[in-house]
Design a protein around this motif. Structure first.
Motif, short mmCIF file in Angstrom:
data_model
loop_
_atom_site.label_atom_id
_atom_site.label_comp_id
_atom_site.label_asym_id
_atom_site.label_seq_id
_atom_site.Cartn_x
_atom_site.Cartn_y
_atom_site.Cartn_z
N LEU A 1 0.83 -1.20 0.00
CA LEU A 1 0.00 0.00 0.00
C LEU A 1 0.87 1.26 0.00
CD1 LEU A 1 -2.81 1.34 0.28
CD2 LEU A 1 -2.43 1.26 2.75
N LEU A 2 1.89 1.28 0.84
CA LEU A 2 2.78 2.45 0.90
C LEU A 2 3.56 2.64 -0.40
CD1 LEU A 2 4.10 2.15 4.55
CD2 LEU A 2 2.42 3.77 3.65
N ILE A 3 3.97 1.54 -1.02
CA ILE A 3 4.65 1.63 -2.31
C ILE A 3 3.71 2.22 -3.35
CG2 ILE A 3 5.60 0.27 -4.22
CD1 ILE A 3 6.79 -1.59 -2.08
N GLY A 4 2.46 1.77 -3.34
CA GLY A 4 1.47 2.30 -4.27
C GLY A 4 1.23 3.79 -4.08
N LEU A 5 1.14 4.22 -2.83
CA LEU A 5 0.95 5.65 -2.55
C LEU A 5 2.16 6.47 -2.99
CD1 LEU A 5 -0.74 5.45 0.96
CD2 LEU A 5 -1.82 6.06 -1.21
N ALA A 6 3.36 5.93 -2.79
CA ALA A 6 4.57 6.64 -3.22
C ALA A 6 4.62 6.74 -4.75
CB ALA A 6 5.81 5.93 -2.70
N ILE A 7 4.25 5.66 -5.42
CA ILE A 7 4.25 5.68 -6.89
C ILE A 7 3.22 6.67 -7.40
CG2 ILE A 7 3.68 4.30 -8.93
CD1 ILE A 7 5.03 1.93 -7.51
N GLN A 8 2.04 6.70 -6.80
CA GLN A 8 1.00 7.65 -7.20
C GLN A 8 1.51 9.08 -7.04
OE1 GLN A 8 -1.87 7.26 -8.68
NE2 GLN A 8 -2.47 9.40 -8.55
N ASP A 9 2.17 9.35 -5.96
CA ASP A 9 2.71 10.70 -5.71
C ASP A 9 3.75 11.08 -6.77
OD1 ASP A 9 2.95 13.09 -4.11
OD2 ASP A 9 4.89 12.29 -3.46
N VAL A 10 4.64 10.16 -7.07
CA VAL A 10 5.67 10.44 -8.07
C VAL A 10 5.05 10.64 -9.45
CG1 VAL A 10 7.64 9.43 -9.30
CG2 VAL A 10 7.52 9.30 -6.81
N LEU A 11 4.07 9.81 -9.80
CA LEU A 11 3.44 9.93 -11.11
C LEU A 11 2.70 11.25 -11.27
CD1 LEU A 11 2.03 6.31 -11.65
CD2 LEU A 11 4.01 7.35 -12.74
N THR A 12 2.03 11.70 -10.22
CA THR A 12 1.28 12.96 -10.34
C THR A 12 2.21 14.17 -10.36
OG1 THR A 12 0.92 12.98 -7.95
CG2 THR A 12 -0.83 12.07 -9.31
N LYS A 13 3.30 14.12 -9.61
CA LYS A 13 4.20 15.27 -9.56
C LYS A 13 5.09 15.39 -10.79
CE LYS A 13 4.40 15.87 -4.60
NZ LYS A 13 5.22 15.86 -3.39
N SER A 14 5.31 14.30 -11.52
CA SER A 14 6.22 14.36 -12.67
C SER A 14 5.49 14.36 -14.01
CB SER A 14 7.19 13.19 -12.62
OG SER A 14 6.49 11.97 -12.67
N VAL B 1 3.60 12.22 -15.77
CA VAL B 1 3.84 11.06 -16.62
C VAL B 1 2.66 10.88 -17.56
CG1 VAL B 1 4.20 8.56 -16.59
CG2 VAL B 1 5.23 9.98 -14.84
N PRO B 2 2.91 10.54 -18.86
CA PRO B 2 1.80 10.31 -19.80
C PRO B 2 0.94 9.11 -19.37
CG PRO B 2 3.92 10.38 -20.94
CD PRO B 2 4.20 10.43 -19.50
N LYS B 3 -0.27 9.04 -19.94
CA LYS B 3 -1.22 7.98 -19.60
C LYS B 3 -0.63 6.59 -19.81
CE LYS B 3 -5.63 9.39 -18.90
NZ LYS B 3 -6.24 9.22 -17.62
N PHE B 4 0.04 6.37 -20.93
CA PHE B 4 0.61 5.04 -21.21
C PHE B 4 1.61 4.65 -20.14
CE2 PHE B 4 3.91 2.37 -23.15
CZ PHE B 4 3.13 1.27 -23.48
N GLY B 5 2.44 5.57 -19.73
CA GLY B 5 3.42 5.29 -18.69
C GLY B 5 2.76 4.96 -17.36
N ARG B 6 1.68 5.67 -17.04
CA ARG B 6 0.96 5.40 -15.80
C ARG B 6 0.34 4.00 -15.83
NH1 ARG B 6 -1.72 10.80 -13.42
NH2 ARG B 6 -0.08 12.21 -14.08
N TRP B 7 -0.27 3.65 -16.96
CA TRP B 7 -0.88 2.32 -17.08
C TRP B 7 0.18 1.23 -16.93
CZ3 TRP B 7 -5.77 0.78 -16.95
CH2 TRP B 7 -6.76 1.72 -17.16
#
Length: 71
Positions: free
Chosen positions: A23-36, A38-44
């Motif tokens: 869960l914490l890894i997922g939250l960290a990844i979400q934070d990094v993806l929103t701040k940087s 990242v395009p939709k394909f990269g997020r998927w």
């Protein structure tokens, strides 16, 4: 009574701790993806890899229980 169920408590605690870690890894990844931005394909792709890691962990647990039960 605690000594009789020590192994069960240990397994349960380990599984809960690993779940919290995912869960914490997922939250960290979400934070990094929103701040940087990242395009939709990269997020998927990132979420797919994270999901497959969690699914592998769950499958390992199920296989272990089945193997130990001798089914």
């Amino acid at each position: 009574m605690l000594s009789q169920h020590y192994e069960t408590i240990e397994i349960l605690g380990t599984n809960i701790a690993i779940g919290i870690l995912f869960l914490l890894i997922g939250l960290a990844i979400q934070d990094v993806l929103t701040k940087s931005n990242v395009p939709k394909f990269g997020r998927w792709f990132v979420w797919l890899v994270l999901f497959l890691g969690c699914a592998g962990f769950i499958a390992k647990g199920i296989i272990q229980v089945i193997w130990e039960a001798g089914i």
